[in-house]
Design an enzyme around this catalytic site. Structure first.
Site, PDB file in Angstrom:
ATOM      1  N   LYS A   7       0.805  -1.218   0.000  1.00  0.00           N
ATOM      2  CA  LYS A   7       0.000   0.000   0.000  1.00  0.00           C
ATOM      3  C   LYS A   7       0.844   1.277   0.000  1.00  0.00           C
ATOM      4  CE  LYS A   7      -4.420  -1.419   0.381  1.00  0.00           C
ATOM      5  NZ  LYS A   7      -5.532  -0.958  -0.459  1.00  0.00           N
ATOM      6  N   SER A  50      -8.835  -0.230   6.603  1.00  0.00           N
ATOM      7  CA  SER A  50      -8.797  -1.201   7.706  1.00  0.00           C
ATOM      8  C   SER A  50      -7.402  -1.334   8.279  1.00  0.00           C
ATOM      9  CB  SER A  50      -9.287  -2.570   7.225  1.00  0.00           C
ATOM     10  OG  SER A  50      -8.405  -3.069   6.232  1.00  0.00           O
ATOM     11  N   GLN A  66      -1.815   3.051   7.261  1.00  0.00           N
ATOM     12  CA  GLN A  66      -0.403   3.210   7.591  1.00  0.00           C
ATOM     13  C   GLN A  66       0.362   3.835   6.424  1.00  0.00           C
ATOM     14  OE1 GLN A  66       1.228  -0.466   9.740  1.00  0.00           O
ATOM     15  NE2 GLN A  66      -0.787  -1.155   9.081  1.00  0.00           N
ATOM     16  N   TYR A  94       2.925   6.518  12.867  1.00  0.00           N
ATOM     17  CA  TYR A  94       3.437   7.221  11.692  1.00  0.00           C
ATOM     18  C   TYR A  94       2.973   8.675  11.640  1.00  0.00           C
ATOM     19  CZ  TYR A  94       4.996   2.761   9.700  1.00  0.00           C
ATOM     20  OH  TYR A  94       5.621   1.560   9.459  1.00  0.00           O
ATOM     21  N   GLY A 130      -9.338  -3.943  -5.395  1.00  0.00           N
ATOM     22  CA  GLY A 130      -8.852  -4.060  -6.765  1.00  0.00           C
ATOM     23  C   GLY A 130      -7.704  -3.151  -7.153  1.00  0.00           C
ATOM     24  N   GLY A 131      -7.172  -2.357  -6.223  1.00  0.00           N
ATOM     25  CA  GLY A 131      -6.067  -1.472  -6.565  1.00  0.00           C
ATOM     26  C   GLY A 131      -4.817  -2.231  -6.968  1.00  0.00           C
ATOM     27  N   GLU A 160      -9.690 -13.586  -3.938  1.00  0.00           N
ATOM     28  CA  GLU A 160     -10.332 -12.957  -2.779  1.00  0.00           C
ATOM     29  C   GLU A 160     -10.867 -14.027  -1.837  1.00  0.00           C
ATOM     30  OE1 GLU A 160     -13.473 -10.493  -4.313  1.00  0.00           O
ATOM     31  OE2 GLU A 160     -14.235 -12.084  -5.613  1.00  0.00           O
ATOM     32  N   GLY A 208     -16.139 -13.450   0.768  1.00  0.00           N
ATOM     33  CA  GLY A 208     -16.352 -12.114   0.220  1.00  0.00           C
ATOM     34  C   GLY A 208     -16.008 -12.058  -1.243  1.00  0.00           C
ATOM     35  N   ASP A 245     -17.257 -10.705  -3.915  1.00  0.00           N
ATOM     36  CA  ASP A 245     -17.916  -9.688  -4.740  1.00  0.00           C
ATOM     37  C   ASP A 245     -17.180  -9.470  -6.056  1.00  0.00           C
ATOM     38  OD1 ASP A 245     -16.199  -6.859  -4.262  1.00  0.00           O
ATOM     39  OD2 ASP A 245     -16.023  -8.347  -2.683  1.00  0.00           O
ATOM     40  N   LYS A 256      10.169 -18.758   6.709  1.00  0.00           N
ATOM     41  CA  LYS A 256      10.510 -17.926   7.874  1.00  0.00           C
ATOM     42  C   LYS A 256       9.997 -16.505   7.720  1.00  0.00           C
ATOM     43  CE  LYS A 256      12.556 -21.713   8.771  1.00  0.00           C
ATOM     44  NZ  LYS A 256      11.743 -22.759   9.442  1.00  0.00           N
ATOM     45  N   SER A 282       0.994  -9.662  -0.424  1.00  0.00           N
ATOM     46  CA  SER A 282       0.641  -8.242  -0.318  1.00  0.00           C
ATOM     47  C   SER A 282       1.124  -7.574   0.951  1.00  0.00           C
ATOM     48  CB  SER A 282      -0.878  -8.075  -0.444  1.00  0.00           C
ATOM     49  OG  SER A 282      -1.537  -8.766   0.595  1.00  0.00           O
TER      50      SER A 282
END
Length: 320
Positions: free
Chosen positions: A54, A79, A84, A116, A182-183, A205, A209, A211, A274, A305
């Site tokens: 992100k 979420s 962050q 942050y 979807g980004g 996904e 969920g 969708d 690990k 991700s």
């Protein structure tokens, strides 16, 4: 709707991120190769700044603010990982950040967002309308809204992860990417279609969920209630208009994984590689293992991700 982002936007985002985002490692596992009968390349965004991909989209979007926007700052909802990312990017760029977060978000993500420098406002995701709350905050404070996924600059920034992967390992036969709003998937598709045009691209996904799967197969955006799944980063209710347009055009299929399969993948990453990987980050590998896609003899990319999970919760899940 403004113009959809292109691969040229991904390249421009990579230039903006240079020196700010980590070039995350691509790791291999002989055990994973043996399990799938394939050559598997893991793009490990759990080692990105703030622990998830992100950061790429948030920094790219915020770095394009003009002087007036920077003075007022940014507001968003998340979420956890986008929260962050926005907080850290805003701190680097010297602007205020307000983040609307669900009250049931992992405490580690709430604490990290505040750490942050972001101002966190909690809400009940099951009872309150986050879009209405967000728009009210933006009006009251004069801030610019940057959503977690449905924004061309965010999408282009996220696409830099797969650009790096393909620049490093060359063309792939299959690519598995986590799917919430979807980004990441749409940005990844922009990069993959440009750099590995024959690659089959799959969004993954949570089964609870799906969708995105319903939307992809019906040809129109399907909205669902907030899903109950351990993959908290993929508890979105619907794809965005920008992200859906790219996904519908460039992605081959949308698959799902069960929570039990996510736990199995978490255990694999912890025991064999690990690594601490959050449940959402396990979606791609879970589908590669269980969704029935024929992978024997193929070159397979899997985007991990993120790795932001409460360690207590991590231990509980692995003990299941």
């Amino acid at each position: 709707m403004t113009t959809l982002p292109t691969y040229a936007d991904v390249v421009a985002a990579a230039d903006r991120l240079h020196g700010h985002a980590h070039r995350t490692p691509v790791l291999r596992s002989r055990t994973a190769d043996d399990m799938l009968g394939a050559s598997v390349f893991f793009k490990c965004e759990n080692f990105q700044r703030m622990g998830a991909f992100k950061f790429r989209g948030a920094f790219n979007a915020l770095s394009r603010f003009d002087a007036v926007q920077r003075l007022a700052g940014v507001v968003t909802f998340s979420s956890g990982n986008h929260a962050q990312a926005v907080a850290l990017s805003a701190r680097i760029l010297g602007m205020p950040a307000v983040i609307l977060m669900p009250s049931d978000a992992p405490q580690a993500k709430i604490d990290a967002t505040r750490g942050y420098g972001g101002e966190v406002i909690l809400f009940d995701r099951f009872k309150e309308d986050r879009e209405a709350l967000l728009q009210a905050l933006a009006r009251e404070r004069g801030m610019t809204m940057i959503p977690p996924f449905d924004h061309p600059d965010v999408m282009a920034g996220q696409g830099t992860a797969v650009k790096e992967l393909l620049d490093e390992v060359g063309e792939l036969d299959h690519l598995f990417v986590c799917l919430g709003g979807g980004g990441l998937l749409s940005g990844s598709a922009l990069a993959a279609r440009a750099l590995s045009p024959r690659c089959k691209i799959y969004g993954v996904e949570p089964e609870a969920g799906n969708d995105g799967q319903q939307s992809f197969r019906s040809g129109q955006i399907v909205r669902i209630p907030t899903p109950q799944t351990i993959a908290d980063g993929a508890q979105s209710q619907a794809l965005g208009h920008y992200t859906f347009a790219v996904i519908q055009r460039d992605v081959d299929d949308v698959l799902t994984a069960t929570d039990a399969q996510l736990v199995q993948a978490m255990r694999f990453f912890a025991e064999r590689m690990k690594m601490v990987v959050e449940p959402t980050g396990c979606l791609g590998f879970a589908a590669a293992c269980h969704a029935g896609v024929p992978l024997v003899g193929q070159r397979v990319g899997v985007v991990i991700s993120g790795g932001n999970v409460d360690l207590g919760r991590f231990g509980e899940l692995l003990a299941l």
